[in-house]
Design a protein around this motif. Structure first.
Motif, PDB file in Angstrom:
ATOM      1  N   LYS A  56      43.515  34.754  39.491  1.00  0.00           N
ATOM      2  CA  LYS A  56      44.471  35.044  38.324  1.00  0.00           C
ATOM      3  C   LYS A  56      43.174  36.123  36.925  1.00  0.00           C
ATOM      4  CE  LYS A  56      44.236  30.047  36.475  1.00  0.00           C
ATOM      5  NZ  LYS A  56      44.162  28.862  35.547  1.00  0.00           N
ATOM      6  N   GLY A  57      44.357  36.990  36.642  1.00  0.00           N
ATOM      7  CA  GLY A  57      43.654  38.205  35.912  1.00  0.00           C
ATOM      8  C   GLY A  57      44.472  39.026  34.910  1.00  0.00           C
ATOM      9  N   LYS A  58      44.487  39.662  34.558  1.00  0.00           N
ATOM     10  CA  LYS A  58      44.988  40.305  33.301  1.00  0.00           C
ATOM     11  C   LYS A  58      45.540  41.759  34.033  1.00  0.00           C
ATOM     12  CE  LYS A  58      44.599  41.010  29.138  1.00  0.00           C
ATOM     13  NZ  LYS A  58      44.332  41.710  26.922  1.00  0.00           N
ATOM     14  N   ILE A  59      46.333  43.038  33.960  1.00  0.00           N
ATOM     15  CA  ILE A  59      47.133  43.931  34.507  1.00  0.00           C
ATOM     16  C   ILE A  59      45.904  44.390  33.232  1.00  0.00           C
ATOM     17  CG2 ILE A  59      48.889  45.152  34.874  1.00  0.00           C
ATOM     18  CD1 ILE A  59      49.277  43.084  36.488  1.00  0.00           C
ATOM     19  N   VAL A  60      45.758  45.728  34.259  1.00  0.00           N
ATOM     20  CA  VAL A  60      45.169  46.914  32.913  1.00  0.00           C
ATOM     21  C   VAL A  60      46.203  47.771  33.670  1.00  0.00           C
ATOM     22  CG1 VAL A  60      43.708  48.314  33.298  1.00  0.00           C
ATOM     23  CG2 VAL A  60      42.479  45.892  34.198  1.00  0.00           C
ATOM     24  N   SER A  61      46.843  48.006  34.392  1.00  0.00           N
ATOM     25  CA  SER A  61      47.338  49.397  34.798  1.00  0.00           C
ATOM     26  C   SER A  61      48.683  48.944  36.211  1.00  0.00           C
ATOM     27  CB  SER A  61      47.034  50.761  34.943  1.00  0.00           C
ATOM     28  OG  SER A  61      45.995  51.097  36.175  1.00  0.00           O
ATOM     29  N   VAL A  62      49.977  49.565  36.335  1.00  0.00           N
ATOM     30  CA  VAL A  62      50.670  49.231  36.802  1.00  0.00           C
ATOM     31  C   VAL A  62      51.293  50.718  38.083  1.00  0.00           C
ATOM     32  CG1 VAL A  62      53.352  48.430  38.124  1.00  0.00           C
ATOM     33  CG2 VAL A  62      52.260  47.508  36.344  1.00  0.00           C
ATOM     34  N   GLU A 118      39.899  45.086  56.817  1.00  0.00           N
ATOM     35  CA  GLU A 118      40.125  44.253  55.453  1.00  0.00           C
ATOM     36  C   GLU A 118      41.492  44.451  54.452  1.00  0.00           C
ATOM     37  OE1 GLU A 118      37.950  40.987  53.643  1.00  0.00           O
ATOM     38  OE2 GLU A 118      38.155  42.757  52.582  1.00  0.00           O
ATOM     39  N   LYS A 119      42.613  42.914  55.199  1.00  0.00           N
ATOM     40  CA  LYS A 119      43.102  43.890  53.787  1.00  0.00           C
ATOM     41  C   LYS A 119      43.484  42.797  53.339  1.00  0.00           C
ATOM     42  CE  LYS A 119      45.767  46.312  57.691  1.00  0.00           C
ATOM     43  NZ  LYS A 119      47.443  46.171  58.709  1.00  0.00           N
ATOM     44  N   TYR A 120      43.839  43.001  51.700  1.00  0.00           N
ATOM     45  CA  TYR A 120      44.508  42.322  50.922  1.00  0.00           C
ATOM     46  C   TYR A 120      45.686  42.159  49.805  1.00  0.00           C
ATOM     47  CZ  TYR A 120      41.675  45.445  48.527  1.00  0.00           C
ATOM     48  OH  TYR A 120      41.744  47.043  48.074  1.00  0.00           O
ATOM     49  N   TRP A 121      46.183  41.530  49.309  1.00  0.00           N
ATOM     50  CA  TRP A 121      47.361  41.760  48.498  1.00  0.00           C
ATOM     51  C   TRP A 121      47.470  40.241  47.221  1.00  0.00           C
ATOM     52  CZ3 TRP A 121      48.262  41.524  53.844  1.00  0.00           C
ATOM     53  CH2 TRP A 121      49.051  40.209  54.297  1.00  0.00           C
ATOM     54  N   LEU A 122      48.698  40.729  46.693  1.00  0.00           N
ATOM     55  CA  LEU A 122      49.102  39.619  46.188  1.00  0.00           C
ATOM     56  C   LEU A 122      50.153  38.991  46.222  1.00  0.00           C
ATOM     57  CD1 LEU A 122      47.573  40.025  42.517  1.00  0.00           C
ATOM     58  CD2 LEU A 122      46.539  38.884  44.623  1.00  0.00           C
ATOM     59  N   GLU A 123      50.770  37.688  45.766  1.00  0.00           N
ATOM     60  CA  GLU A 123      52.470  37.120  46.403  1.00  0.00           C
ATOM     61  C   GLU A 123      52.110  36.099  44.875  1.00  0.00           C
ATOM     62  OE1 GLU A 123      52.545  35.849  50.347  1.00  0.00           O
ATOM     63  OE2 GLU A 123      52.464  37.048  51.738  1.00  0.00           O
ATOM     64  N   HIS A 124      53.545  36.230  45.423  1.00  0.00           N
ATOM     65  CA  HIS A 124      53.988  34.790  44.591  1.00  0.00           C
ATOM     66  C   HIS A 124      53.385  34.977  43.011  1.00  0.00           C
ATOM     67  CE1 HIS A 124      55.377  32.788  48.079  1.00  0.00           C
ATOM     68  NE2 HIS A 124      54.186  32.578  48.738  1.00  0.00           N
ATOM     69  N   VAL A 125      53.139  36.437  42.519  1.00  0.00           N
ATOM     70  CA  VAL A 125      53.034  36.206  41.244  1.00  0.00           C
ATOM     71  C   VAL A 125      53.605  36.660  39.547  1.00  0.00           C
ATOM     72  CG1 VAL A 125      51.645  38.610  39.823  1.00  0.00           C
ATOM     73  CG2 VAL A 125      52.299  38.687  41.967  1.00  0.00           C
ATOM     74  N   ALA A 126      53.212  35.840  38.496  1.00  0.00           N
ATOM     75  CA  ALA A 126      53.906  35.335  38.032  1.00  0.00           C
ATOM     76  C   ALA A 126      53.387  35.641  36.402  1.00  0.00           C
ATOM     77  CB  ALA A 126      53.875  33.279  37.823  1.00  0.00           C
ATOM     78  N   VAL A 127      54.072  35.826  35.355  1.00  0.00           N
ATOM     79  CA  VAL A 127      53.620  36.249  34.290  1.00  0.00           C
ATOM     80  C   VAL A 127      53.098  35.257  33.711  1.00  0.00           C
ATOM     81  CG1 VAL A 127      53.076  37.296  32.020  1.00  0.00           C
ATOM     82  CG2 VAL A 127      54.559  38.549  34.326  1.00  0.00           C
ATOM     83  N   VAL A 128      52.033  34.524  32.738  1.00  0.00           N
ATOM     84  CA  VAL A 128      51.259  33.347  32.712  1.00  0.00           C
ATOM     85  C   VAL A 128      51.352  34.236  30.787  1.00  0.00           C
ATOM     86  CG1 VAL A 128      51.128  31.944  34.487  1.00  0.00           C
ATOM     87  CG2 VAL A 128      49.593  33.531  33.827  1.00  0.00           C
ATOM     88  N   PRO A 129      51.597  32.929  29.846  1.00  0.00           N
ATOM     89  CA  PRO A 129      50.873  33.240  28.429  1.00  0.00           C
ATOM     90  C   PRO A 129      49.411  33.189  28.978  1.00  0.00           C
ATOM     91  CG  PRO A 129      51.873  30.867  28.897  1.00  0.00           C
ATOM     92  CD  PRO A 129      51.607  31.609  29.937  1.00  0.00           C
ATOM     93  N   ALA A 130      48.628  34.155  27.737  1.00  0.00           N
ATOM     94  CA  ALA A 130      47.299  34.923  28.110  1.00  0.00           C
ATOM     95  C   ALA A 130      46.310  33.201  27.333  1.00  0.00           C
ATOM     96  CB  ALA A 130      47.444  35.799  26.850  1.00  0.00           C
ATOM     97  N   ALA A 131      45.274  33.324  28.202  1.00  0.00           N
ATOM     98  CA  ALA A 131      44.453  32.128  27.758  1.00  0.00           C
ATOM     99  C   ALA A 131      43.923  32.010  26.652  1.00  0.00           C
ATOM    100  CB  ALA A 131      43.129  32.677  29.043  1.00  0.00           C
ATOM    101  N   LYS A 132      43.873  31.223  25.119  1.00  0.00           N
ATOM    102  CA  LYS A 132      43.441  31.426  24.788  1.00  0.00           C
ATOM    103  C   LYS A 132      42.030  31.439  24.397  1.00  0.00           C
ATOM    104  CE  LYS A 132      47.302  29.261  22.127  1.00  0.00           C
ATOM    105  NZ  LYS A 132      47.606  27.893  21.603  1.00  0.00           N
ATOM    106  N   GLU A 133      41.457  32.460  23.043  1.00  0.00           N
ATOM    107  CA  GLU A 133      40.122  32.637  22.763  1.00  0.00           C
ATOM    108  C   GLU A 133      39.256  31.207  22.366  1.00  0.00           C
ATOM    109  OE1 GLU A 133      38.327  34.952  24.370  1.00  0.00           O
ATOM    110  OE2 GLU A 133      39.944  35.562  26.238  1.00  0.00           O
ATOM    111  N   PRO A 134      38.065  30.512  22.383  1.00  0.00           N
ATOM    112  CA  PRO A 134      38.067  29.252  21.648  1.00  0.00           C
ATOM    113  C   PRO A 134      37.203  30.563  20.356  1.00  0.00           C
ATOM    114  CG  PRO A 134      36.685  29.364  23.964  1.00  0.00           C
ATOM    115  CD  PRO A 134      37.860  30.643  23.900  1.00  0.00           C
TER     116      PRO A 134
END
Length: 134
Positions: A56-62, A118-134
């Motif tokens: 899980k994360g937040k896109i900073v730049s593409v 070591e190689k790493y990448w992301l698969e099955h990426v889905a945009v999800v609603p932002a988590a609400k701050e309490p």
């Protein structure tokens, strides 16, 4: 008598040759499964060297040129702490739907089959609603 003695020695020689061939064949066949199992173990090891973790994360730049995105990722238990870093996105169609500020979830794939790289990448990426701050 000489013929019988000659036949006797030839028979003994033939027995030693056959015994030697049988011993060579036995050692070749016994080492063959070992080498097959060790190569099968290598194959097994390389496939077990590929691991998947939920991400899980937040896109900073593409970055379309490098087919990657800089992502502020959450903690990945058993793999890494939360940090911002660049991840390749597979397939390209997943990258095209991402924009700075999007919250995502994905699978991070980690390939350790080459211990030097070591190689790493992301698969099955889905945009999800932002988590609400309490």
């Amino acid at each position: 008598m000489k013929t019988n003695l000659r036949w006797f020695y030839q028979s003994i020689l033939l027995i030693f040759i056959l015994a030697g061939l049988a011993a060579c064949n036995k050692s070749t066949s016994s080492s063959s499964p070992a080498s097959q199992s060790s190569s099968a173990g290598t194959v097994g090891d390389s496939s077990s060297a590929i691991k998947h973790y939920p991400f899980k994360g937040k896109i900073v730049s593409v970055d379309a040129m490098s087919k990657s995105a800089s992502i502020d990722g959450a903690d990945i238990p058993g793999f890494m702490s939360a940090m911002t870093m660049s991840y390749e996105i597979h397939p390209d169609s997943d990258l095209q739907k991402l924009h700075a500020g999007d919250s995502i979830q994905a699978d991070i794939v980690v390939d350790n089959s080459d211990s030097n790289n070591e190689k790493y990448w992301l698969e099955h990426v889905a945009v999800v609603p932002a988590a609400k701050e309490p």
